[in-house]
Design an enzyme around this catalytic site. Structure first.
Site, short mmCIF file in Angstrom:
data_model
loop_
_atom_site.label_atom_id
_atom_site.label_comp_id
_atom_site.label_asym_id
_atom_site.label_seq_id
_atom_site.Cartn_x
_atom_site.Cartn_y
_atom_site.Cartn_z
N LYS A 5 -2.41 5.71 8.21
CA LYS A 5 -1.23 4.88 8.00
C LYS A 5 0.00 5.77 8.03
CE LYS A 5 -0.37 0.51 6.48
NZ LYS A 5 -0.98 -0.67 7.16
N THR A 65 -6.25 0.58 6.23
CA THR A 65 -5.03 1.38 6.12
C THR A 65 -4.07 0.74 5.13
OG1 THR A 65 -3.87 0.35 7.98
CG2 THR A 65 -5.31 2.21 8.50
#
Ligand SMILES: O=c1[nH]c(=O)c2[nH]c(=O)[nH]c2[nH]1
Length: 309
Positions: A5, A65
């Site tokens: 991320k 994520t």
């Protein structure tokens, strides 16, 4: 194979102050309150157990994520240290401790900087405890790579930095002596207004020094940035190459605990419109594209006098 991320912005008020850093002659910086500490984090994880998620659409080992983002947000509240690098190591370690399928975790961050604002106090103007200006200029940078060992997570790689420095020196810069051939149209300049953009990165000989737990051995981005402007002010440089080398020399002299310093610079020097004004005055304009850049990496073996104490 990895995933992660990025652009995870996180803010913490009343984080631990950075106290006890060594001061250097080029800088007034001796610590910061960390009343407002912000950063934009990027996390990237890898491990063999993630292969089925790519090859078979099997998500049984996948940490979403979105969950990673929440994990980073949560752990900002648990971090007891005072530096970007320290937080990255802390949250990276927590990822490895929490999710056994992660073999390595890379975490990096750009500081989201805030500036103290001066307000009238009892003895003249003083920094407000409460109000900060959102700054969009230079900022600290950190990067750590953690992997597993028999003794738990270890830092494999580390890099710190200060990015988006932009400095203009109005005179006492030359650019002369370069190759003159049939393709050369640029006139030599004994005295130009030099506008340089610069990112400076460094690595420590001992990765643990990057965390700031021993503030005497921590290198604050603010001090490296101040070295850059002082060196620029002091020297009549003949090129950006010359400038970044001298900044690198000074940085390694001041911080023997560093292993290397590297630069990514670019030339944004304005073009002269008029220099028929009184004294050194000129009128200048933005340069057109394309832009020149310089990269350089150096370590203590580049210092003429050898490694200082
Ligand atoms: O500092 C500079 N370095 C260069 O290599 C270069 N090349 C150029 O056109 N201008 C500049 N300036």
């Amino acid at each position: 194979m990895n995933y992660g991320k990025e652009h995870v912005a996180v803010y913490r008020t009343y984080a631990t102050a950075l106290d006890g850093v060594r001061t250097i002659p080029e800088s007034e910086f001796d610590g910061r309150d960390n009343t407002l500490l912000g950063m934009e984090v990027r996390v990237q994880v890898a491990g063999e157990e993630f292969l089925p998620s790519f090859s078979e659409g099997d998500n049984s080992k996948v940490v979403a994520t979105d969950t990673m983002k929440n994990f980073i947000h949560h752990h900002m509240g648990e971090y007891e240290g005072a530096t970007v690098e320290g937080f990255l190591e802390f949250v990276g370690r927590k990822f490895l401790e929490t999710y056994s399928q992660m073999e390595t975790v890379q975490v990096s961050a750009d500081e989201l900087p805030f500036e103290e604002r001066m307000v009238p106090g009892e003895d003249g103007f003083e920094p407000s405890d409460l109000v900060f200006r959102v700054a969009d200029g230079e900022s600290g940078f950190g990067h750590v790579v953690l992997s597993r060992s028999d003794d738990g997570p270890v830092v494999e790689e580390q890099k710190s930095g200060v990015t988006d420095i932009e400095l203009v020196k109005v005179k006492d810069n030359s650019f002369t002596g370069y190759v003159q051939d049939e393709y050369t149209t640029l006139p030599e300049r004994e005295n130009r207004t030099l506008y340089v953009g610069m990112d400076i990165y460094w690595t420590y000989a001992e990765a643990a020094d990057a965390l700031g737990e021993d503030p005497e051995r921590y290198v604050p981005p603010e001090q490296v940035s101040d070295i850059a402007q002082v060196v620029f002010d002091e020297y009549d440089v003949n090129s950006i190459q010359d400038l970044i080398y001298r900044i690198g020399e000074r940085t390694l002299e001041r911080f023997p605990q560093l292993e290397s310093v590297s630069f990514e610079a670019n030339n944004r020097t304005w073009l002269k419109v008029r220099d028929d004004l009184e004294g050194d005055a000129k009128v200048l304009r933005e340069p057109p594209r394309p832009t020149g850049f310089q990269q350089f990496s150096m370590d203590h073996s580049d210092l003429e006098e050898g490694t200082p104490e």
